[in-house]
Design a protein around this motif. Sequence first.
Motif, PDB file in Angstrom:
ATOM      1  N   LEU A 193       0.826  -1.206   0.000  1.00  0.00           N
ATOM      2  CA  LEU A 193       0.000   0.000   0.000  1.00  0.00           C
ATOM      3  C   LEU A 193       0.859   1.253   0.000  1.00  0.00           C
ATOM      4  N   GLU A 194       1.978   1.149   0.663  1.00  0.00           N
ATOM      5  CA  GLU A 194       2.828   2.334   0.640  1.00  0.00           C
ATOM      6  C   GLU A 194       3.351   2.588  -0.764  1.00  0.00           C
ATOM      7  N   VAL A 195       3.682   1.511  -1.441  1.00  0.00           N
ATOM      8  CA  VAL A 195       4.127   1.684  -2.828  1.00  0.00           C
ATOM      9  C   VAL A 195       3.015   2.306  -3.658  1.00  0.00           C
ATOM     10  N   LEU A 196       1.807   1.822  -3.432  1.00  0.00           N
ATOM     11  CA  LEU A 196       0.684   2.370  -4.196  1.00  0.00           C
ATOM     12  C   LEU A 196       0.506   3.849  -3.926  1.00  0.00           C
ATOM     13  N   MET A 197       0.582   4.208  -2.665  1.00  0.00           N
ATOM     14  CA  MET A 197       0.370   5.615  -2.336  1.00  0.00           C
ATOM     15  C   MET A 197       1.506   6.478  -2.843  1.00  0.00           C
ATOM     16  N   ARG A 198       2.663   5.886  -2.912  1.00  0.00           N
ATOM     17  CA  ARG A 198       3.761   6.663  -3.467  1.00  0.00           C
ATOM     18  C   ARG A 198       3.545   6.888  -4.947  1.00  0.00           C
ATOM     19  N   ARG A 199       3.042   5.865  -5.573  1.00  0.00           N
ATOM     20  CA  ARG A 199       2.744   6.024  -6.997  1.00  0.00           C
ATOM     21  C   ARG A 199       1.660   7.056  -7.218  1.00  0.00           C
ATOM     22  N   GLN A 200       0.719   7.094  -6.284  1.00  0.00           N
ATOM     23  CA  GLN A 200      -0.365   8.059  -6.416  1.00  0.00           C
ATOM     24  C   GLN A 200       0.090   9.472  -6.110  1.00  0.00           C
ATOM     25  N   GLY A 201       1.230   9.559  -5.448  1.00  0.00           N
ATOM     26  CA  GLY A 201       1.687  10.891  -5.115  1.00  0.00           C
ATOM     27  C   GLY A 201       1.218  11.370  -3.763  1.00  0.00           C
ATOM     28  N   LEU A 202       0.546  10.479  -3.012  1.00  0.00           N
ATOM     29  CA  LEU A 202       0.097  10.886  -1.687  1.00  0.00           C
ATOM     30  C   LEU A 202       1.245  10.836  -0.688  1.00  0.00           C
ATOM     31  N   VAL A 203       2.086   9.860  -0.893  1.00  0.00           N
ATOM     32  CA  VAL A 203       3.242   9.730   0.004  1.00  0.00           C
ATOM     33  C   VAL A 203       4.470  10.181  -0.767  1.00  0.00           C
ATOM     34  N   THR A 204       5.162  11.121  -0.219  1.00  0.00           N
ATOM     35  CA  THR A 204       6.370  11.600  -0.896  1.00  0.00           C
ATOM     36  C   THR A 204       7.521  11.576   0.087  1.00  0.00           C
ATOM     37  N   ASP A 205       8.637  12.083  -0.384  1.00  0.00           N
ATOM     38  CA  ASP A 205       9.756  12.167   0.536  1.00  0.00           C
ATOM     39  C   ASP A 205       9.437  13.132   1.658  1.00  0.00           C
ATOM     40  N   LYS A 206       8.626  14.107   1.345  1.00  0.00           N
ATOM     41  CA  LYS A 206       8.315  15.083   2.384  1.00  0.00           C
ATOM     42  C   LYS A 206       7.165  14.626   3.268  1.00  0.00           C
ATOM     43  N   MET A 207       6.326  13.791   2.740  1.00  0.00           N
ATOM     44  CA  MET A 207       5.114  13.406   3.477  1.00  0.00           C
ATOM     45  C   MET A 207       5.135  11.898   3.665  1.00  0.00           C
ATOM     46  N   PRO A 208       5.560  11.467   4.815  1.00  0.00           N
ATOM     47  CA  PRO A 208       5.585  10.012   5.008  1.00  0.00           C
ATOM     48  C   PRO A 208       4.185   9.464   5.290  1.00  0.00           C
ATOM     49  N   LEU A 209       4.076   8.173   5.161  1.00  0.00           N
ATOM     50  CA  LEU A 209       2.775   7.526   5.371  1.00  0.00           C
ATOM     51  C   LEU A 209       2.292   7.726   6.794  1.00  0.00           C
TER      52      LEU A 209
END
Lengths: 114, 671
Positions: free
Chosen positions: B625-641
């Motif tokens: 899910l973290e990978v998915l959210m990173r792909r979605q752009g919700l999780v970034t280097d600045k915004m962790p899960l």
Amino acid sequence: AMEAAGAEERALLTQRLKAAVHYTVGCLCQDVAEDKDVQFSKQTIAAISEITFRQCETFAKDLEMFARHAKRSTVTTEDVKLLARRSTSLLKYITQKSEEITSSNMEQKEKKKK
Amino acid sequence: MDNGARLRADGGRPVRAGGCDGQGPLRRGQEGPGRERRGAAGLGPILSPLCPGTSPRAAEAPRSGAPRRAGPRQPSEAVALAGAGAGGVEQKGAGRTTLLKQRPTALPDLDNETPRVMLKRIIRTQPQVSPLAPRISTHEETEEARSELPSRRVSSMGEMQLPDLVPENTSIAAFHMTKKRKKLSISEFERAADKRLPQNQGKFGKSSLPSSFYRSLRISLGSLIPPDTVEKRGLLRRPKYRKAIDMEAFEGGVEQNMLKRKAQDYLVDSQTASGIQTALLASDAEIMLSNTELFVQPQLDEQSQNKLSALEPQLSDSKTSAQRSKISAPEEARLAGLVSSVGTNKGRTQRYSKDFILDCEHIDRMSPVSPEPPANQQEEKQRHSQQSNPMEQLSGSEEVVVGTPEHHANSGYSEHLEKKLSKKAELEISAAEDARAEAEMAPSAEEGIAEGGVEHQGSPDAGVEAGSVGRRSHAFSSEKSGLKPLEEAVEQADDQADELEDQAITIELDGPEEEPTEDEAEDPESEGKKTIAAAAEVFAVSQRSPLQAKPVPKSSGASRRKTREPAVASSLIKKIFSHYVKMPVARDAFKIVEKCSERYFKQLSSDLEAYTTHAGRKTVEMADLEVLMRRQGLVTDKMPLRVLIERYLPLEYRKVLIPVAVSGNKVIPCK
């Protein structure tokens, strides 16, 4: 000072890379223009090259993330296929190419063995 | 009793002073400081309305500190009740102040006191309710609670002139208090005022005051609520304008609801249900209101038919082939299948329409509907065929995939259907539920197969589909023979029930396209197993059975009957969407939104599945899910899960998701 120099170097490298991408995009657009008989403005080519560059950055990050997700430290074709699955045509194309590559690799190995 | 006495004294000071109690003034003097010390709630509201109107005035006079109030306690009470509140509250406040002012100090003390302190005082001191007077004190108290300090001054000023200038006072008070008094309910005020009105009139010579007061209040506040009954209500919450529940109306409404539900489910596709629901309700409401039968007779058909026919074209146009397949291929209840198949088999239902004559109301309703869908669907089919054969095949394959379970179970279904027909009521209800559930879930249920289908549809690439089509057509011919016996079996059952007919139609329709689904489903099937187990199982069954050419209907039919395709409730989608859009939304828009969300979640889950496979696992984990959210752009280097979890999820989930270390080498939740 060293960090600044490093940053400068990176910036320079980025510039060169962007220039290379821009040149390639320009060539491609020229081919497409001749093919479809349409004109491409300079701004268009610049926009496309900028988009391509940023997308490549995103791709790199995603690929690294995929590789890490699979607990690997090397980016493989599997990661690339995962990256391309959003677009079915692209996925199909990439799968074909990967198959070709693997087959050619196999052939080379067989040749080496011989 | 001390308090009581005190209160009474306070409240009754004006009264006593007036003459009820000669010791009033004395008490005042004595208790004044005492009261202050105790912070007595020399609230005006506590005034016992015993004293005649003159007493307040008399009380006023002896008051040294603050003349205010007084006044007419009664009038003040009335004022307070009347609520413009402004006057009443102010007076109360003034009363309070005056009471407090037993000591010769002026206002400033009250200024220091906060409303909270005053409220405490009020709460502490029990309202003294005189047997003769209504419980105005409670009103006053509550009103006082709402009053604000600044108003006191105004009220005090008003009080001075109260006897003669009550209306003015009211207006002034209203002027000042209107803004702050909005919380006060005029109706409540007026009710209370009404209560007091007769008493006031009787007791004080200022009967005119309250009435004029009310009038002025109404004018000033623009209240148009006529005074309510003169009921005594103490601290009870007002029952408000609640009508007595009429049992007949209630039961009638319940029946209407049931009927409406049935009508909705039977008449409309799952897709159209939400859209037509309101139309059906509106049209059927009147009929249902007067009709108390358990099953609505065909009278409804006309209205609903018109609406359905009007809606069907819209719906069919908007539907994609995938939707069609979804609608036509419910995997469960046969009745649901009836609904869906009607939608899909538009081209062929025409000849079956005449057969749609059943005792059931739902069948009656269905018949008007069936002619409509056929026309629309036919157009749609043509359109689709023109667009791209693969597309249609894909959609058809989807239909088939879902329909194949039906086919297999046909022989068993006929028996089921017969039983169903005998138990109409139960059927209707269950079918309604199934239809709705299936309709909603049908699309999601197909996810395993639809993954490829959706992707294909999303990008109708001839190259991609051609290959799959080729595969399909290859198996197509072999499969058709296998399907024929199914069709025959189904057709035999046609005489028995609509549903069978519809299924037959479905089978005919889906027959040619059944095969393509298999190949298509094979690829996603491997992936689909992980996402939706139930759907995958069903699809696996459906895929294998056609290959056998002689499916085992009973087991699959029976099992499929109970399994429900998971889907997001349309009501939930509607609520969330309406909340965020903050505007009225058309019914069709809701359908589109539901389709979009369905598509979106399908894509999401397929991505998740791919990520899980990529990691060589079979269970979806948080890392995926973290990978998915990173792909979605919700999780970034600045915004962790973790930050997202903390921000958007409730505490219970956070406790489960984010491990917290506590003393004793303990980690919650334990890993």
